[in-house]
Design a protein around this motif. Structure first.
Motif, PDB file in Angstrom:
ATOM      1  N   CYS A  83       1.992   7.810  -0.091  1.00 37.40           N
ATOM      2  CA  CYS A  83       1.356   6.549  -0.451  1.00 37.40           C
ATOM      3  C   CYS A  83       1.501   6.371  -1.952  1.00 37.40           C
ATOM      4  O   CYS A  83       1.003   7.196  -2.727  1.00 37.40           O
ATOM      5  CB  CYS A  83      -0.116   6.529  -0.047  1.00 37.40           C
ATOM      6  SG  CYS A  83      -0.966   4.978  -0.465  1.00 37.40           S
ATOM      7  N   GLY A  84       2.198   5.325  -2.348  1.00 34.47           N
ATOM      8  CA  GLY A  84       2.426   5.077  -3.765  1.00 34.47           C
ATOM      9  C   GLY A  84       3.445   3.973  -3.942  1.00 34.47           C
ATOM     10  O   GLY A  84       3.798   3.269  -2.992  1.00 34.47           O
ATOM     11  N   GLY A  85       3.936   3.831  -5.167  1.00 34.09           N
ATOM     12  CA  GLY A  85       4.925   2.819  -5.473  1.00 34.09           C
ATOM     13  C   GLY A  85       6.333   3.312  -5.212  1.00 34.09           C
ATOM     14  O   GLY A  85       6.556   4.400  -4.663  1.00 34.09           O
ATOM     15  N   ASP A  86       7.306   2.506  -5.631  1.00 30.61           N
ATOM     16  CA  ASP A  86       8.701   2.823  -5.337  1.00 30.61           C
ATOM     17  C   ASP A  86       9.157   4.125  -5.974  1.00 30.61           C
ATOM     18  O   ASP A  86       9.956   4.855  -5.394  1.00 30.61           O
ATOM     19  CB  ASP A  86       9.601   1.671  -5.789  1.00 30.61           C
ATOM     20  CG  ASP A  86       9.476   0.454  -4.883  1.00 30.61           C
ATOM     21  OD1 ASP A  86       9.511   0.632  -3.652  1.00 30.61           O
ATOM     22  OD2 ASP A  86       9.335  -0.667  -5.391  1.00 30.61           O
ATOM     23  N   GLY A  87       8.679   4.426  -7.181  1.00 28.06           N
ATOM     24  CA  GLY A  87       9.042   5.691  -7.810  1.00 28.06           C
ATOM     25  C   GLY A  87       8.514   6.889  -7.040  1.00 28.06           C
ATOM     26  O   GLY A  87       9.210   7.900  -6.868  1.00 28.06           O
ATOM     27  N   THR A  88       7.274   6.801  -6.572  1.00 33.09           N
ATOM     28  CA  THR A  88       6.687   7.877  -5.772  1.00 33.09           C
ATOM     29  C   THR A  88       7.408   8.022  -4.441  1.00 33.09           C
ATOM     30  O   THR A  88       7.670   9.135  -3.978  1.00 33.09           O
ATOM     31  CB  THR A  88       5.191   7.589  -5.532  1.00 33.09           C
ATOM     32  OG1 THR A  88       4.541   7.391  -6.789  1.00 33.09           O
ATOM     33  CG2 THR A  88       4.535   8.734  -4.795  1.00 33.09           C
ATOM     34  N   GLY A 110      10.407  -3.462   6.350  1.00 32.58           N
ATOM     35  CA  GLY A 110       9.686  -4.198   7.380  1.00 32.58           C
ATOM     36  C   GLY A 110       8.268  -3.730   7.561  1.00 32.58           C
ATOM     37  O   GLY A 110       7.655  -3.992   8.610  1.00 32.58           O
ATOM     38  N   LEU A 111       7.702  -3.048   6.548  1.00 34.85           N
ATOM     39  CA  LEU A 111       6.324  -2.567   6.618  1.00 34.85           C
ATOM     40  C   LEU A 111       5.424  -3.505   5.829  1.00 34.85           C
ATOM     41  O   LEU A 111       5.550  -3.621   4.608  1.00 34.85           O
ATOM     42  CB  LEU A 111       6.224  -1.150   6.037  1.00 34.85           C
ATOM     43  CG  LEU A 111       6.977  -0.042   6.773  1.00 34.85           C
ATOM     44  CD1 LEU A 111       6.929   1.248   5.970  1.00 34.85           C
ATOM     45  CD2 LEU A 111       6.392   0.173   8.165  1.00 34.85           C
ATOM     46  N   ALA A 112       4.508  -4.166   6.537  1.00 34.27           N
ATOM     47  CA  ALA A 112       3.590  -5.092   5.870  1.00 34.27           C
ATOM     48  C   ALA A 112       2.400  -4.372   5.270  1.00 34.27           C
ATOM     49  O   ALA A 112       1.772  -4.866   4.346  1.00 34.27           O
ATOM     50  CB  ALA A 112       3.113  -6.155   6.850  1.00 34.27           C
ATOM     51  N   GLY A 113       2.068  -3.188   5.779  1.00 34.57           N
ATOM     52  CA  GLY A 113       0.909  -2.467   5.276  1.00 34.57           C
ATOM     53  C   GLY A 113       0.728  -1.144   5.985  1.00 34.57           C
ATOM     54  O   GLY A 113       1.562  -0.700   6.784  1.00 34.57           O
ATOM     55  N   VAL A 114      -0.399  -0.506   5.686  1.00 42.07           N
ATOM     56  CA  VAL A 114      -0.707   0.831   6.211  1.00 42.07           C
ATOM     57  C   VAL A 114      -0.792   0.829   7.736  1.00 42.07           C
ATOM     58  O   VAL A 114      -0.349   1.775   8.398  1.00 42.07           O
ATOM     59  CB  VAL A 114      -2.022   1.333   5.585  1.00 42.07           C
ATOM     60  CG1 VAL A 114      -2.486   2.618   6.251  1.00 42.07           C
ATOM     61  CG2 VAL A 114      -1.840   1.551   4.085  1.00 42.07           C
ATOM     62  N   GLU A 115      -1.325  -0.240   8.313  1.00 42.55           N
ATOM     63  CA  GLU A 115      -1.482  -0.290   9.771  1.00 42.55           C
ATOM     64  C   GLU A 115      -0.130  -0.222  10.481  1.00 42.55           C
ATOM     65  O   GLU A 115      -0.012   0.393  11.548  1.00 42.55           O
ATOM     66  CB  GLU A 115      -2.218  -1.579  10.169  1.00 42.55           C
ATOM     67  CG  GLU A 115      -3.712  -1.570   9.862  1.00 42.55           C
ATOM     68  CD  GLU A 115      -4.492  -0.682  10.829  1.00 42.55           C
ATOM     69  OE1 GLU A 115      -3.894  -0.203  11.806  1.00 42.55           O
ATOM     70  OE2 GLU A 115      -5.686  -0.476  10.588  1.00 42.55           O
ATOM     71  N   ASP A 116       0.900  -0.847   9.905  1.00 41.63           N
ATOM     72  CA  ASP A 116       2.230  -0.788  10.519  1.00 41.63           C
ATOM     73  C   ASP A 116       2.729   0.647  10.608  1.00 41.63           C
ATOM     74  O   ASP A 116       3.291   1.073  11.624  1.00 41.63           O
ATOM     75  CB  ASP A 116       3.228  -1.617   9.704  1.00 41.63           C
ATOM     76  CG  ASP A 116       3.107  -3.107   9.983  1.00 41.63           C
ATOM     77  OD1 ASP A 116       2.374  -3.472  10.915  1.00 41.63           O
ATOM     78  OD2 ASP A 116       3.734  -3.890   9.262  1.00 41.63           O
ATOM     79  N   PHE A 155       3.418   4.792   3.400  1.00 40.62           N
ATOM     80  CA  PHE A 155       2.206   3.974   3.390  1.00 40.62           C
ATOM     81  C   PHE A 155       2.235   3.167   2.087  1.00 40.62           C
ATOM     82  O   PHE A 155       2.028   3.737   1.015  1.00 40.62           O
ATOM     83  CB  PHE A 155       0.955   4.844   3.462  1.00 40.62           C
ATOM     84  CG  PHE A 155       0.837   5.652   4.722  1.00 40.62           C
ATOM     85  CD1 PHE A 155       0.186   5.149   5.834  1.00 40.62           C
ATOM     86  CD2 PHE A 155       1.397   6.931   4.796  1.00 40.62           C
ATOM     87  CE1 PHE A 155       0.082   5.884   7.000  1.00 40.62           C
ATOM     88  CE2 PHE A 155       1.294   7.676   5.957  1.00 40.62           C
ATOM     89  CZ  PHE A 155       0.639   7.159   7.064  1.00 40.62           C
ATOM     90  N   PRO A 156       2.529   1.854   2.129  1.00 42.07           N
ATOM     91  CA  PRO A 156       2.705   1.077   0.895  1.00 42.07           C
ATOM     92  C   PRO A 156       1.478   1.166  -0.001  1.00 42.07           C
ATOM     93  O   PRO A 156       0.355   0.904   0.432  1.00 42.07           O
ATOM     94  CB  PRO A 156       2.927  -0.354   1.397  1.00 42.07           C
ATOM     95  CG  PRO A 156       3.403  -0.186   2.816  1.00 42.07           C
ATOM     96  CD  PRO A 156       2.706   1.033   3.340  1.00 42.07           C
ATOM     97  N   GLY A 157       1.698   1.529  -1.265  1.00 42.46           N
ATOM     98  CA  GLY A 157       0.584   1.651  -2.202  1.00 42.46           C
ATOM     99  C   GLY A 157       0.985   1.332  -3.625  1.00 42.46           C
ATOM    100  O   GLY A 157       0.301   1.748  -4.558  1.00 42.46           O
ATOM    101  N   GLY A 158       2.094   0.612  -3.810  1.00 43.37           N
ATOM    102  CA  GLY A 158       2.541   0.251  -5.147  1.00 43.37           C
ATOM    103  C   GLY A 158       2.171  -1.174  -5.493  1.00 43.37           C
ATOM    104  O   GLY A 158       1.500  -1.867  -4.736  1.00 43.37           O
ATOM    105  N   THR A 159       2.636  -1.607  -6.645  1.00 47.53           N
ATOM    106  CA  THR A 159       2.364  -2.973  -7.087  1.00 47.53           C
ATOM    107  C   THR A 159       3.265  -3.965  -6.368  1.00 47.53           C
ATOM    108  O   THR A 159       2.820  -5.036  -5.939  1.00 47.53           O
ATOM    109  CB  THR A 159       2.569  -3.082  -8.611  1.00 47.53           C
ATOM    110  OG1 THR A 159       1.722  -2.125  -9.262  1.00 47.53           O
ATOM    111  CG2 THR A 159       2.218  -4.477  -9.100  1.00 47.53           C
ATOM    112  N   SER A 187      -6.649   1.635  -3.697  1.00 47.20           N
ATOM    113  CA  SER A 187      -7.439   0.561  -3.083  1.00 47.20           C
ATOM    114  C   SER A 187      -6.912   0.144  -1.712  1.00 47.20           C
ATOM    115  O   SER A 187      -7.253  -0.924  -1.228  1.00 47.20           O
ATOM    116  CB  SER A 187      -7.460  -0.652  -4.021  1.00 47.20           C
ATOM    117  OG  SER A 187      -6.150  -1.121  -4.263  1.00 47.20           O
ATOM    118  N   THR A 188      -6.080   0.969  -1.088  1.00 40.83           N
ATOM    119  CA  THR A 188      -5.522   0.614   0.218  1.00 40.83           C
ATOM    120  C   THR A 188      -6.481   0.919   1.361  1.00 40.83           C
ATOM    121  O   THR A 188      -6.263   0.469   2.484  1.00 40.83           O
ATOM    122  CB  THR A 188      -4.210   1.385   0.462  1.00 40.83           C
ATOM    123  OG1 THR A 188      -4.478   2.799   0.367  1.00 40.83           O
ATOM    124  CG2 THR A 188      -3.150   1.000  -0.561  1.00 40.83           C
TER     125      THR A 188
END
Length: 499
Positions: free
Chosen positions: A268-273, A304-310, A291-295, A227-228
């Protein structure tokens, strides 16, 4: 001179007044007839045993609710777990109040099996109000719907004669407090550091203005990866990037293959990925784009990454940093493993093991509650050899960099370029709950009879009992007989916008 003193009743203390009020109200409830209550309240109380009622509700909300409702269910179960753990490890053993006498309670109301624990505070009331309070922060409508059920469960404990009214009131208050703590943690995590730290700049990282040379592996089974809106963003910002979607057992193989041919490996995924991607990038010697995509996105937020745009902005400009990576090597012959967040042996891996075992059967929320209950009741300290010295420990934690913050404030790292392990050891002895709680409330670089916290380059762990589990970045595995924990300074290049 003699003084005549009038002897009478001693003044009633406030404690005595509370006890008398408590018993009087308990007797009023016992004597009164409550229409329909005999069929409903005892069954409702039994349904709430071990959190089953709330776990089932959370599972239903997670399956049929919106994304926000699912988040509310998670916060509700987290609040319940905190309240339950606090009461069963501290509350019940601190006051030791006997259960009420059942002389005035009608036999039809009484439980078939009376509780053997102490009376104060009411665990059922704490769980009910903790779950409802946890729901309230994200889904007020569901909290309003559940409030009468929570109140009925709490009242059922007085109705069936197993608690005094003050036990229920105290339990409810503790439950609401647990919900407030979880809410503060959740809000703190959302507001975690998104300002770049002082990691050393990686001047050699290539700029990819159109994404050519970037291969992004998306774990569609991770947290929020689906859903990113990553596809739409990449088509606009980095149109020449290659995107591979996969999940499950395919992820590790796809990451290895992508790292072998890409100029930059994206994930793109969670910390394990992200851990698996970092391992592939280290082996291939290529930079990593996250690319942050975890819970929870612990690593991305600490970086220091707030989201995909960063991440897109950093790739376009060629801005990257060198970060340290934790490593655990199981003996001279075993392949090393890596961790970007933390590594642990002891109570937490056992909790993770139970949760992974039960979650496919009863759902994540109930599984987490059951796991916490099992660990706090049955966990025994481990005998380990730490740098040559035998010690009994409940938990060995090693963080990739120093974690800051104590108490209910979420732990965070101000830099990933420190090049040191944050090692924390909770010593054996006593009960695990109070000792783990004491360690959680203490900060880094502290020493006490309960726990020790320091920063090290490396730590040797030997004489590990067979079958002992370990956990790293949320993943679970079995430890060997011995291992070495160490820090690899500036080992990985990761894209991140500059200050």
């Amino acid at each position: 001179m003699l003084k005549h003193v009038k002897i009478g009743k001693s003044p009633l203390t406030w404690q005595g007044a509370v006890v008398r009020w408590d018993r009087r109200l308990f007797d009023v409830v016992a004597r009164r007839q409550w229409p329909g209550a005999e069929r409903v309240l005892p069954r409702l109380g039994r349904a709430a045993n071990h959190g089953v009622l709330w776990g089932t509700t959370a599972a239903a909300l997670a399956v049929f609710g919106s994304a926000r409702t699912r988040k509310a269910a998670v916060q509700g179960m987290a609040s319940l777990a905190l309240a339950s753990a606090s009461i069963n490890t501290v509350g019940k053993w601190s006051v030791r109040r006997p259960r009420p006498l059942l002389d005035g309670v009608p036999a039809v109301r009484r439980l078939a099996t009376q509780p053997h624990t102490t009376s104060f505070p009411s665990g059922h009331s704490a769980s009910a109000f903790a779950f409802t309070a946890g729901l309230a922060w994200e889904s007020p409508a569901w909290a309003v719907a559940m409030a009468p059920v929570a109140a009925s469960v709490a009242f059922s404990r007085v109705y069936t004669g197993v608690h005094y009214p003050s036990d229920v009131v105290a339990g409810a208050a503790l439950g609401v407090a647990a919900g407030l703590v979880v809410r503060r943690v959740a809000r703190g995590a959302q507001k975690a550091r998104v300002v770049p730290g002082d990691e050393r700049a990686a001047l050699e990282a290539p700029a990819l203005p159109d994404g050519e040379g970037l291969t992004v592996v998306v774990n569609t089974g991770s947290g929020t990866a689906g859903s990113t809106g990553l596809d739409d963003i990449l088509r606009t910002r980095l149109p020449k990037a290659e995107v591979i979607e996969c999940e499950g057992s395919e992820v590790a193989a796809e990451l290895e293959a992508a790292a072998s041919r890409a100029t930059v490996l994206g994930v793109c995924g969670g910390d394990g990925t992200i851990n698996a991607a970092a391992t592939a990038a280290l082996r291939a010697g290529v930079p990593l784009a996250v690319f942050p995509g975890g819970t929870l996105n612990h690593f991305a937020l600490d970086l220091g990454l707030a989201g995909v745009e960063d991440t897109c902005r950093a790739l376009t400009a060629g801005h990257a940093v060198h970060i340290g990576v934790g490593r655990f090597t199981p003996g001279p012959e075993g392949p090393p493993g890596y961790f970007l967040n933390n590594f642990s042996i002891g109570a937490y891996p056992e909790l993770l093991r139970h949760r992974l075992h039960w979650s496919p059967r009863i759902g994540g929320g109930p599984a987490a509650l059951l796991a916490a209950w099992r660990v706090l009741r049955a966990q025994r300290p481990l005998r380990l050899r730490l740098n040559g010295r035998m010690r009994s420990v409940w938990l060995l934690f090693a963080g990739n960099g120093t974690y800051h913050g104590t108490g209910p404030t979420p732990r965070r790292r101000e830099t990933l370029g420190e090049g040191l392990l944050d090692v924390r050891i909770v010593y054996g002895g006593g009960r695990p709950g109070p000792r783990l709680l004491a360690a959680a409330l203490a900060g880094p670089l502290t020493r006490s009879p309960v726990h020790n916290a320091t920063r090290l380059r490396s730590l040797r762990v030997g004489d590990i009992p067979p079958g002992t589990p370990l956990a790293y970045d949320g993943e679970y595995a079995k430890a060997g007989e011995a291992l070495v924990l160490d820090e690899l300074p500036d080992a990985l290049t990761v894209y991140r916008p500059r200050k």
